[in-house]
Design a protein around this motif. Structure first.
Motif, PDB file in Angstrom:
ATOM      1  N   VAL B  55     104.596  91.367  14.430  1.00  0.00           N
ATOM      2  CA  VAL B  55     103.345  90.627  14.418  1.00  0.00           C
ATOM      3  C   VAL B  55     103.389  89.412  15.355  1.00  0.00           C
ATOM      4  O   VAL B  55     102.387  89.033  15.949  1.00  0.00           O
ATOM      5  N   ASN B  56     104.553  88.835  15.503  1.00  0.00           N
ATOM      6  CA  ASN B  56     104.673  87.644  16.360  1.00  0.00           C
ATOM      7  C   ASN B  56     104.893  87.982  17.825  1.00  0.00           C
ATOM      8  O   ASN B  56     105.040  87.093  18.651  1.00  0.00           O
ATOM      9  N   GLN B  57     104.986  89.250  18.122  1.00  0.00           N
ATOM     10  CA  GLN B  57     105.262  89.666  19.505  1.00  0.00           C
ATOM     11  C   GLN B  57     106.527  89.007  20.043  1.00  0.00           C
ATOM     12  O   GLN B  57     106.593  88.636  21.211  1.00  0.00           O
ATOM     13  N   GLN B  58     107.470  88.811  19.138  1.00  0.00           N
ATOM     14  CA  GLN B  58     108.782  88.350  19.571  1.00  0.00           C
ATOM     15  C   GLN B  58     109.795  89.365  19.082  1.00  0.00           C
ATOM     16  O   GLN B  58     109.488  90.204  18.254  1.00  0.00           O
ATOM     17  N   ASN B  59     111.007  89.245  19.552  1.00  0.00           N
ATOM     18  CA  ASN B  59     112.012  90.205  19.117  1.00  0.00           C
ATOM     19  C   ASN B  59     113.173  89.533  18.402  1.00  0.00           C
ATOM     20  O   ASN B  59     113.966  90.185  17.773  1.00  0.00           O
ATOM     21  N   TYR B  60     113.251  88.240  18.561  1.00  0.00           N
ATOM     22  CA  TYR B  60     114.381  87.513  17.978  1.00  0.00           C
ATOM     23  C   TYR B  60     115.714  88.117  18.420  1.00  0.00           C
ATOM     24  O   TYR B  60     116.627  88.276  17.630  1.00  0.00           O
ATOM     25  N   VAL B  61     115.744  88.479  19.688  1.00  0.00           N
ATOM     26  CA  VAL B  61     116.975  89.008  20.259  1.00  0.00           C
ATOM     27  C   VAL B  61     117.326  88.194  21.494  1.00  0.00           C
ATOM     28  O   VAL B  61     116.495  88.012  22.381  1.00  0.00           O
ATOM     29  N   LYS B  91     119.811  80.823  13.056  1.00  0.00           N
ATOM     30  CA  LYS B  91     118.433  80.553  13.450  1.00  0.00           C
ATOM     31  C   LYS B  91     117.574  81.799  13.379  1.00  0.00           C
ATOM     32  O   LYS B  91     116.453  81.827  13.908  1.00  0.00           O
ATOM     33  N   GLY B  92     118.102  82.859  12.795  1.00  0.00           N
ATOM     34  CA  GLY B  92     117.303  84.064  12.612  1.00  0.00           C
ATOM     35  C   GLY B  92     117.231  84.938  13.853  1.00  0.00           C
ATOM     36  O   GLY B  92     116.407  85.839  13.932  1.00  0.00           O
ATOM     37  N   TYR B  93     118.096  84.675  14.824  1.00  0.00           N
ATOM     38  CA  TYR B  93     118.110  85.511  16.015  1.00  0.00           C
ATOM     39  C   TYR B  93     119.287  86.477  15.970  1.00  0.00           C
ATOM     40  O   TYR B  93     120.288  86.228  15.301  1.00  0.00           O
ATOM     41  N   THR B  94     119.123  87.553  16.679  1.00  0.00           N
ATOM     42  CA  THR B  94     120.200  88.520  16.796  1.00  0.00           C
ATOM     43  C   THR B  94     120.766  88.418  18.198  1.00  0.00           C
ATOM     44  O   THR B  94     120.038  88.204  19.155  1.00  0.00           O
ATOM     45  N   LEU B  95     122.083  88.559  18.293  1.00  0.00           N
ATOM     46  CA  LEU B  95     122.718  88.499  19.595  1.00  0.00           C
ATOM     47  C   LEU B  95     123.010  89.904  20.070  1.00  0.00           C
ATOM     48  O   LEU B  95     123.521  90.729  19.327  1.00  0.00           O
ATOM     49  N   GLU B  96     122.672  90.168  21.299  1.00  0.00           N
ATOM     50  CA  GLU B  96     122.975  91.461  21.870  1.00  0.00           C
ATOM     51  C   GLU B  96     123.915  91.196  23.037  1.00  0.00           C
ATOM     52  O   GLU B  96     123.743  90.223  23.757  1.00  0.00           O
ATOM     53  N   ILE B  97     124.897  92.058  23.205  1.00  0.00           N
ATOM     54  CA  ILE B  97     125.875  91.828  24.258  1.00  0.00           C
ATOM     55  C   ILE B  97     125.695  92.854  25.353  1.00  0.00           C
ATOM     56  O   ILE B  97     125.450  94.023  25.076  1.00  0.00           O
ATOM     57  N   SER B  98     125.847  92.396  26.564  1.00  0.00           N
ATOM     58  CA  SER B  98     125.716  93.329  27.669  1.00  0.00           C
ATOM     59  C   SER B  98     126.659  92.930  28.784  1.00  0.00           C
ATOM     60  O   SER B  98     127.040  91.778  28.915  1.00  0.00           O
ATOM     61  N   THR B  99     127.062  93.893  29.587  1.00  0.00           N
ATOM     62  CA  THR B  99     127.927  93.571  30.707  1.00  0.00           C
ATOM     63  C   THR B  99     127.213  93.808  32.022  1.00  0.00           C
ATOM     64  O   THR B  99     127.807  93.701  33.075  1.00  0.00           O
TER      65      THR B  99
END
Lengths: 315, 315
Positions: B55-61, B91-99
């Motif tokens: 609904v917020n058009q955010q991803n929290y990622v 803070k309610g965000y998810t961390l995604e890792i990438s190389t």
DNA sequence: GTTTTACATGTTAACGATAACATGTTTTTA
DNA sequence: TAAAAACATGTTATCGTTAACATGTAAAAC
């Protein structure tokens, strides 16, 4: 953001048809399928993970838990972590990292590393699909993926014997964990197979401890001795102590275990048993996803590899 | 799963009121607010991140990108990564890792580490809020957070001078990156301030290279010399070379930089400039979130700390 | 004491995707 | 050739949350 409706408009079909082209393509006629696929490309559609997650009641989030004290974390975990992240991303999952064992309600599965014996009770009480990195005692019935530790030290021992070291000793760890026992067993079995007398020592997993041990026992270590170490960290201390007194690999051969980082910064560079992290990551992830989709519980062991470098003689 | 409707039912109010208690509590009367809060506890409600995101058009990622070759990754990143993950989770965000540098459309922001000069062009072309770990040249106008490298080597140099080492040299790195320059400047400035003659050498960031350098120049290194090293890795090689010929810290003092892992496994243990990773993580995250919410672009430097151990004399 | 205004709460629609059902068309079957 | 089955596509409702609007009530203003 481009969404299903945009594609549908472009292709003059309904949203549902587009959704079907993506998820159940064989339910759609060839003609329409091609049309829709073109439209998808044309407008640059990318499915919205969030919306999918909401409707599917899934989150596409896997949590990687590092239970070991953050300050003493081994470089192992970093490598494993990066590999896992990559594998999961490919499969449309997001990796979340945590250092505590309190899975949020929004995680679909857990990959647990750095656990101790005392964590297993708590772990088996958690009702979320999980897989452990590291062999756990079978009575907990927890699925795990690990390197074949026994095979690792067996490879190490065999290599030292074949390199012509007459006596081969083992320096293990004073930790009550299955993998510690397995690594020691790999050495003992191999020695028995070659009808050689085995001799083991235990230290804590710190280079300084291993260094001291070698200083204490060097008098009883004849030249032409090979040393199998339970970890690279121990091997680092061993190499340091031996180099101060004698020559590596001429008089003493040393083999470590893990093959991450430490093996590169010793002098001479370590011959070591390398953990295949890429493969471990793949196996951990597919093990977990199998649980999610087919509720299969599996224990899996991956074969390690001997990396020959400068702390043992060329054969 | 317990949802807003369950709470609403329990509290005999509408879903919207519950939502307001959570997001805009001052729009709700005290009485109802307490009622709802009780209900939330009673039924054990946890907000659904997914629905909120939709609904917020955010991803929290937030994506953490490690651009440096995965195999040579420094333990630094692992620690930083774990710290960032913890802060973001709070803070309610998810961390995604990438190389790789290809931000998916579902990420709200980027934290970029391990970048080289050649990546900056590409980075500044990406239209996603981001913050770099590591000081970037100002002309790219990319927000960054870094340890104050100049202050770090200044602390190191001062410490050696105060510990009574008569000559102080610097071993830096052959990489064209701002932080390399900054660390060297910190040394040079401090030497100038004390009216001492400075002398710098460059090696690649490998312990074996540093070791060779010391072996080559040891003849010109009088006893009572202090050595400021640009990294712990270099310091490791320096310590190894010096220890073979003389005594640390009596005749030579060595200070490293970073304070992760390597400083613990050298013998003697390294005096080093420790990067405050917890604080760096906090700053990186709040810098990025400030961009997301208030579009502020900031460059921030964090103060490092000198950790005195056994590779320098007690003062 | 009536009109404004402020405030507290409820109702509706929307975010994007999909399962379940509905409809319409073609093919099969007897 | 009419009835049944198979197939292709569209419509509706839903996941959980929230913004925007609507309603109703109490306080403030004149």
């Amino acid at each position: 953001m481009v969404n299903l409706a945009d594609v549908a408009r472009q292709a003059h079909v309904s949203k549902m048809t587009v959704s079907r082209v993506i998820n159940h393509p064989n339910q759609v006629s060839d003609e329409v399928r091609d049309l829709v696929n073109q439209a998808i490309k044309a407008v640059g559609y990318q499915p919205n993970r969030i919306a999918k997650a909401l409707v599917n009641q899934q989150n596409y989030v896997i949590q990687f838990i590092v239970l070991e004290d953050i300050a003493t974390v081994e470089p192992n975990y970093a490598i494993l972590l990066l590999e896992i992240a990559e594998v999961l991303n490919q499969k449309g999952y997001t990796l979340e990292i945590s250092t505590i064992l309190e899975p949020n309600s929004h995680v679909d599965g857990l990959i647990v590393s750095g656990w101790r014996d005392s964590d297993l009770e708590r772990l088996s009480a958690i009702n979320v699909p999980m897989v452990l990195y590291g062999q756990a005692p079978t009575w907990y019935d927890l699925p795990y993926v690990d390197v074949n530790n026994r095979m690792g030290t067996s490879l190490a021992t065999t290599h030292l014997i074949e390199a012509g070291y007459k006596k081969v000793i083992y320096i293990g760890m004073t930790m009550a964990l299955p993998f510690v026992w397995e690594r020691e067993q790999g050495y003992l079995e191999t020695m028995a197979k070659h009808h050689l007398v085995s001799r083991t020592y235990d230290v804590s997993n710190h280079s300084h401890d291993a260094e001291k041990l070698i200083q204490n026992i060097i008098a009883h270590l004849p030249k032409n001795t090979g040393i199998v170490c339970a970890t690279d960290r121990i091997a680092l201390g061993v190499v340091r102590a031996l180099k101060a007194q004698s020559q590596i690999p001429e008089n003493y051969g040393v083999v470590g275990f893990d093959g991450v980082f430490i093996d590169q910064i010793t002098s001479p560079k370590l011959t070591t048993i390398k953990q295949p992290f890429r493969q471990l990551a793949n196996t951990l992830v597919s093990n977990l996803l199998n649980q999610l989709h087919h509720s299969e519980l599996k224990m899996e062991l991956i074969q390690p590899r001997l990396v020959k470098r400068d702390s043992t003689r060329q054969v």
